[in-house]
Design a protein around this motif. Structure first.
Motif, PDB file in Angstrom:
ATOM      1  N   ARG A   1       1.387   0.895  -6.326  1.00  0.00           N
ATOM      2  CA  ARG A   1       0.249   1.330  -5.515  1.00  0.00           C
ATOM      3  C   ARG A   1      -1.035   1.366  -6.340  1.00  0.00           C
ATOM      4  NH1 ARG A   1       3.859   5.409  -4.399  1.00  0.00           N
ATOM      5  NH2 ARG A   1       2.372   7.104  -4.820  1.00  0.00           N
ATOM      6  N   ARG A   2      -0.906   1.757  -7.595  1.00  0.00           N
ATOM      7  CA  ARG A   2      -2.091   1.757  -8.466  1.00  0.00           C
ATOM      8  C   ARG A   2      -2.571   0.328  -8.721  1.00  0.00           C
ATOM      9  NH1 ARG A   2      -5.289   4.811 -10.889  1.00  0.00           N
ATOM     10  NH2 ARG A   2      -4.218   6.671 -10.133  1.00  0.00           N
ATOM     11  N   GLU A   3      -1.654  -0.614  -8.820  1.00  0.00           N
ATOM     12  CA  GLU A   3      -2.042  -2.015  -8.988  1.00  0.00           C
ATOM     13  C   GLU A   3      -2.740  -2.521  -7.730  1.00  0.00           C
ATOM     14  OE1 GLU A   3      -3.021  -5.054 -10.986  1.00  0.00           O
ATOM     15  OE2 GLU A   3      -1.630  -3.683 -11.983  1.00  0.00           O
ATOM     16  N   VAL A   4      -2.321  -2.035  -6.574  1.00  0.00           N
ATOM     17  CA  VAL A   4      -3.011  -2.389  -5.328  1.00  0.00           C
ATOM     18  C   VAL A   4      -4.469  -1.943  -5.405  1.00  0.00           C
ATOM     19  CG1 VAL A   4      -3.168  -1.935  -2.851  1.00  0.00           C
ATOM     20  CG2 VAL A   4      -0.933  -2.351  -3.895  1.00  0.00           C
TER      21      VAL A   4
ATOM     22  N   VAL B   1       0.829  -1.210   0.000  1.00  0.00           N
ATOM     23  CA  VAL B   1       0.000   0.000   0.000  1.00  0.00           C
ATOM     24  C   VAL B   1       0.862   1.259   0.000  1.00  0.00           C
ATOM     25  CG1 VAL B   1      -1.628   1.357   1.387  1.00  0.00           C
ATOM     26  CG2 VAL B   1      -2.039  -1.069   1.020  1.00  0.00           C
ATOM     27  N   ASN B   2       1.999   1.216   0.665  1.00  0.00           N
ATOM     28  CA  ASN B   2       2.882   2.390   0.744  1.00  0.00           C
ATOM     29  C   ASN B   2       4.171   2.199  -0.065  1.00  0.00           C
ATOM     30  OD1 ASN B   2       1.260   3.941   2.646  1.00  0.00           O
ATOM     31  ND2 ASN B   2       1.796   2.351   4.131  1.00  0.00           N
ATOM     32  N   HIS B   3       4.104   1.339  -1.067  1.00  0.00           N
ATOM     33  CA  HIS B   3       5.287   1.096  -1.905  1.00  0.00           C
ATOM     34  C   HIS B   3       5.743   2.395  -2.568  1.00  0.00           C
ATOM     35  CE1 HIS B   3       7.858  -0.732  -5.005  1.00  0.00           C
ATOM     36  NE2 HIS B   3       7.852  -1.820  -4.262  1.00  0.00           N
TER      37      HIS B   3
ATOM     38  N   ARG C   1      -9.122   2.877   2.344  1.00  0.00           N
ATOM     39  CA  ARG C   1      -9.056   4.048   3.221  1.00  0.00           C
ATOM     40  C   ARG C   1      -7.617   4.582   3.291  1.00  0.00           C
ATOM     41  NH1 ARG C   1      -7.075   5.908   7.391  1.00  0.00           N
ATOM     42  NH2 ARG C   1      -8.100   7.250   8.927  1.00  0.00           N
ATOM     43  N   GLU C   2      -6.643   3.692   3.355  1.00  0.00           N
ATOM     44  CA  GLU C   2      -5.243   4.129   3.379  1.00  0.00           C
ATOM     45  C   GLU C   2      -4.861   4.828   2.077  1.00  0.00           C
ATOM     46  OE1 GLU C   2      -2.194   1.481   5.069  1.00  0.00           O
ATOM     47  OE2 GLU C   2      -3.829   0.088   5.545  1.00  0.00           O
TER      48      GLU C   2
ATOM     49  N   ARG D   1       0.078   9.876  -1.470  1.00  0.00           N
ATOM     50  CA  ARG D   1       0.766  11.126  -1.810  1.00  0.00           C
ATOM     51  C   ARG D   1       0.517  11.568  -3.247  1.00  0.00           C
ATOM     52  NH1 ARG D   1       4.321   7.135  -0.603  1.00  0.00           N
ATOM     53  NH2 ARG D   1       5.784   6.349  -2.194  1.00  0.00           N
ATOM     54  N   GLU D   2      -0.100  10.709  -4.060  1.00  0.00           N
ATOM     55  CA  GLU D   2      -0.375  11.071  -5.457  1.00  0.00           C
ATOM     56  C   GLU D   2      -1.858  11.432  -5.603  1.00  0.00           C
ATOM     57  OE1 GLU D   2      -1.011  11.251  -9.543  1.00  0.00           O
ATOM     58  OE2 GLU D   2      -1.907   9.593  -8.411  1.00  0.00           O
ATOM     59  N   GLU D   3      -2.125  12.616  -6.125  1.00  0.00           N
ATOM     60  CA  GLU D   3      -3.479  13.166  -6.120  1.00  0.00           C
ATOM     61  C   GLU D   3      -4.492  12.308  -6.883  1.00  0.00           C
ATOM     62  OE1 GLU D   3      -5.846  17.301  -7.336  1.00  0.00           O
ATOM     63  OE2 GLU D   3      -3.681  17.114  -7.662  1.00  0.00           O
TER      64      GLU D   3
END
Length: 240
Positions: free
Chosen positions: A185-188, A177-179, A205-206, A211-213
């Motif tokens: 993160r988009r694949e998550v 999730v915080n990679h 929720r996380e 950090r990416e809009e």
């Protein structure tokens, strides 16, 4: 291939049989090297048939076949397969899937290691499809690649675990999730978008605070589209 099958079938001496097996092994490797997975699969399948046929009366012969047969599922042979696939982009998904289906869970680790070795997209996608179907009972083997330093390997692992989609798979996906790599993160997000479990909702929720809009916005939309107590609780928590 037909000639090799006949040679193996006609051998009456154990020494001669072992020599024929060596020839079959070399020819199978050569077929893989030249991109003919269909014929290589035919030979390996015949070894399985012959092993079963000899198990009752010629156990030593059957064990020798097992030794040769199992070698094709080793890490070294799988790297050999990857090299061949990278040279032969014309090898299709069905040929690759049929070849990989020759191997059981014992070879799953070596097959999983191929996630970072294929150059062609359709080969990578076929491998992901295969692992998603075959890895359900061996999730820990698939999840090893979540710790790989190469982001694209982690992304593929997230995709596979997302298709499996059970709680154990989600617990491994959560590590990404915080990679640091946005594409992971988009694949998550894609992996958990349609999963309605509480664990998937918690991950969404996380991602709402990523950090990416754009990813934040997509995660929020995915969360808003849910109709469950856990999603309501998550949204209330976000508003607070």
């Amino acid at each position: 291939v037909a000639l090799l099958k006949e040679m193996l079938n006609q051998e009456i001496e154990y020494g001669g049989f072992c020599e024929s097996l060596k020839i079959a092994e070399k020819i199978t490797s050569s077929l893989i090297e030249t991109g003919d997975l269909l014929q290589a699969t035919r030979l390996i399948s015949y070894l399985d048939e012959l092993r079963s046929a000899l198990a009752a009366n010629r156990q030593l012969w059957s064990e020798k076949i097992s030794e040769v047969r199992d070698n094709f599922g080793s890490a070294n042979r799988m790297r050999h397969l990857a090299d061949a696939l990278n040279r032969h982009s014309q090898i299709g998904a069905e040929e690759l899937k049929r070849y990989l289906s020759n191997f059981g869970w014992q070879s799953l680790s070596a097959i999983t290691d191929l996630l970072g070795d294929f150059n062609h997209r359709h080969h990578r996608e076929t491998l992901c499809d295969f692992l998603a179907a075959k890895g359900k009972d061996n999730i820990d083997i698939i999840a090893r690649t979540m710790y790989d330093k190469r982001w694209f390997v982690v992304r593929n692992s997230v995709m596979i675990l997302g298709r499996i989609g059970d709680e154990k798979s989600l617990s491994h996906i959560r590590r990404a999730v915080n990679h640091e790599e946005l594409r992971v993160r988009r694949e998550v997000l894609e992996a958990i978008r349609s999963n309605l479990s509480r664990t998937a909702t918690a991950m969404l929720r996380e991602l709402v605070f990523d950090r990416e809009e754009r990813l934040r916005g997509d995660a929020l939309k995915a969360l808003l589209s849910r109709r469950s107590d856990s999603s309501f609780e998550a949204l209330a928590d976000i508003l607070d």
